[in-house]
Write a protein that holds these residues in place. Structure first.
Motif, PDB file in Angstrom:
ATOM      1  N   LEU A 177       0.827  -1.202   0.000  1.00  0.00           N
ATOM      2  CA  LEU A 177       0.000   0.000   0.000  1.00  0.00           C
ATOM      3  C   LEU A 177       0.867   1.260   0.000  1.00  0.00           C
ATOM      4  CD1 LEU A 177      -2.870   1.122   0.011  1.00  0.00           C
ATOM      5  CD2 LEU A 177      -2.874   0.879   2.507  1.00  0.00           C
ATOM      6  N   ASP A 178       1.958   1.247   0.735  1.00  0.00           N
ATOM      7  CA  ASP A 178       2.877   2.389   0.741  1.00  0.00           C
ATOM      8  C   ASP A 178       3.502   2.587  -0.633  1.00  0.00           C
ATOM      9  OD1 ASP A 178       2.731   3.027   3.623  1.00  0.00           O
ATOM     10  OD2 ASP A 178       3.617   1.039   3.824  1.00  0.00           O
ATOM     11  N   HIS A 179       3.911   1.496  -1.255  1.00  0.00           N
ATOM     12  CA  HIS A 179       4.496   1.583  -2.592  1.00  0.00           C
ATOM     13  C   HIS A 179       3.470   2.078  -3.613  1.00  0.00           C
ATOM     14  CE1 HIS A 179       8.471   0.001  -1.750  1.00  0.00           C
ATOM     15  NE2 HIS A 179       7.905  -0.910  -0.974  1.00  0.00           N
ATOM     16  N   LYS A 180       2.227   1.647  -3.469  1.00  0.00           N
ATOM     17  CA  LYS A 180       1.161   2.083  -4.369  1.00  0.00           C
ATOM     18  C   LYS A 180       0.932   3.591  -4.230  1.00  0.00           C
ATOM     19  CE  LYS A 180      -3.669   1.190  -5.564  1.00  0.00           C
ATOM     20  NZ  LYS A 180      -4.840   0.340  -5.319  1.00  0.00           N
ATOM     21  N   LEU A 181       0.830   4.069  -2.993  1.00  0.00           N
ATOM     22  CA  LEU A 181       0.636   5.500  -2.781  1.00  0.00           C
ATOM     23  C   LEU A 181       1.848   6.286  -3.261  1.00  0.00           C
ATOM     24  CD1 LEU A 181      -0.985   7.894  -1.799  1.00  0.00           C
ATOM     25  CD2 LEU A 181      -0.261   7.362   0.542  1.00  0.00           C
ATOM     26  N   ALA A 182       3.049   5.787  -3.015  1.00  0.00           N
ATOM     27  CA  ALA A 182       4.264   6.470  -3.466  1.00  0.00           C
ATOM     28  C   ALA A 182       4.263   6.633  -4.984  1.00  0.00           C
ATOM     29  CB  ALA A 182       5.500   5.702  -3.010  1.00  0.00           C
ATOM     30  N   ALA A 183       3.875   5.598  -5.706  1.00  0.00           N
ATOM     31  CA  ALA A 183       3.830   5.668  -7.171  1.00  0.00           C
ATOM     32  C   ALA A 183       2.817   6.709  -7.631  1.00  0.00           C
ATOM     33  CB  ALA A 183       3.502   4.300  -7.751  1.00  0.00           C
ATOM     34  N   GLN A 184       1.689   6.778  -6.959  1.00  0.00           N
ATOM     35  CA  GLN A 184       0.676   7.766  -7.330  1.00  0.00           C
ATOM     36  C   GLN A 184       1.132   9.185  -6.980  1.00  0.00           C
ATOM     37  OE1 GLN A 184      -3.325   6.707  -6.200  1.00  0.00           O
ATOM     38  NE2 GLN A 184      -3.046   4.596  -6.873  1.00  0.00           N
ATOM     39  N   ILE A 185       1.842   9.338  -5.884  1.00  0.00           N
ATOM     40  CA  ILE A 185       2.398  10.646  -5.528  1.00  0.00           C
ATOM     41  C   ILE A 185       3.409  11.075  -6.585  1.00  0.00           C
ATOM     42  CG2 ILE A 185       3.874  11.859  -3.869  1.00  0.00           C
ATOM     43  CD1 ILE A 185       2.486  10.141  -1.664  1.00  0.00           C
TER      44      ILE A 185
END
Length: 81
Positions: A64-72
């Motif tokens: 989930l952190d990696h997913k949000l980081a990619a979207q950021i």
């Protein structure tokens, strides 16, 4: 570039001014709310620091952190243009 440090994903972002930094924060807030995954961040003038960790997983880095980081990162690209 995101760095893994102390069970957090961390990254710094720089903008042309405070107003642009705040617009970025608001854009990221919409995504974070949709994912129900809220970052720790700070803002000083044109700089934004973000840290991501998953509290429900014992304060560790998850997909989930990696997913949000990619979207950021995608949001930030729109400010670099």
């Amino acid at each position: 570039m995101w760095k893994e440090e102390d069970n957090n994903l961390k990254r710094s972002f720089q903008f042309k001014d405070f107003k642009e930094a705040m617009a970025f924060i608001n854009d990221v807030a919409e995504i974070a709310e949709a994912l129900n995954h809220h970052p720790w961040w700070s803002n000083v003038y044109n700089k934004v620091e973000i840290q991501l960790t998953t509290h429900d997983a014992g304060n560790t880095i998850t997909e989930l952190d990696h997913k949000l980081a990619a979207q950021i990162d995608e949001v930030y690209k729109s400010y670099e243009a």
